[in-house]
Design a protein around this motif. Structure first.
Motif, PDB file in Angstrom:
ATOM      1  N   UNK A  74       2.779   6.490   8.247  1.00 42.60           N
ATOM      2  CA  UNK A  74       3.772   6.964   7.282  1.00 42.60           C
ATOM      3  C   UNK A  74       4.342   5.846   6.409  1.00 42.60           C
ATOM      4  N   UNK A  75       3.993   4.604   6.707  1.00 43.35           N
ATOM      5  CA  UNK A  75       4.562   3.479   5.971  1.00 43.35           C
ATOM      6  C   UNK A  75       4.178   3.550   4.491  1.00 43.35           C
ATOM      7  N   UNK A  76       5.161   3.338   3.636  1.00 46.85           N
ATOM      8  CA  UNK A  76       4.925   3.291   2.187  1.00 46.85           C
ATOM      9  C   UNK A  76       5.224   1.878   1.733  1.00 46.85           C
ATOM     10  N   UNK A  77       4.241   1.259   1.105  1.00 45.38           N
ATOM     11  CA  UNK A  77       4.409  -0.124   0.669  1.00 45.38           C
ATOM     12  C   UNK A  77       5.237  -0.178  -0.615  1.00 45.38           C
ATOM     13  N   UNK A  78       6.283  -0.970  -0.564  1.00 46.36           N
ATOM     14  CA  UNK A  78       7.127  -1.230  -1.727  1.00 46.36           C
ATOM     15  C   UNK A  78       7.298  -2.738  -1.787  1.00 46.36           C
ATOM     16  N   UNK A  79       6.670  -3.377  -2.764  1.00 45.45           N
ATOM     17  CA  UNK A  79       6.654  -4.846  -2.787  1.00 45.45           C
ATOM     18  C   UNK A  79       8.042  -5.462  -2.894  1.00 45.45           C
TER      19      UNK A  79
END
Length: 144
Positions: A74-79
């Motif tokens: 479920x992890x969403x990458x947000x730099x």
């Protein structure tokens, strides 16, 4: 354990962006890891279409990853808020210090398999190690 596994140079030979030849005993070992209860994360440089091809290649050979290029599904990458570093107990990568030791060594190090099926795989691995001139197919039929 949660184990992060690289694709190019680890599961398959380096041929990026193409998919290289499967590394000897890669999928036998990955399957044994899953059977032992380890969570596998595909951790690779690939993205987009090349990543989709790698995931499909592994699925076709019986490996479903817990997550792909992230710590959990479920992890969403947000730099701005996230690090590209993932949370894993072990990393299997050809770029490790000392290089990639091979799937036979990983099998031994993790102490995989005590049932009959895994014993047979282990025996094939041991025969292949004693006979480097045999490829995987020949190893199945080489006489002792």
């Amino acid at each position: 354990m949660t184990i992060a596994v690289d694709f190019d140079g680890t599961i398959v030979e380096h041929r990026y962006p193409r998919i290289g030849k499967e590394m000897l005993f890669a999928f036998d070992t990955l399957k044994a890891m899953q059977k032992a209860g380890h969570l596998l994360i595909l951790w690779t440089y690939r993205s987009g279409h090349e990543l989709d091809e790698a995931v499909a290649y592994c699925q076709k050979r019986g490996i479903e990853f817990f997550a792909v290029n992230k710590s959990y599904p479920e992890e969403i990458f947000n730099e701005n808020e996230s690090s590209r570093k993932i949370n894993a107990d072990l990393f299997i990568d050809d770029r490790n210090v000392g290089g990639f030791y091979g799937w036979g060594e990983i099998w031994q190090e993790l102490g995989l398999g005590n049932d009959e099926e895994t014993r047979k795989i282990k025996q094939r691995m041991e025969r292949a190690a004693r006979r480097p001139w045999c490829n995987f197919f020949k190893t199945l039929f080489c006489k002792e």
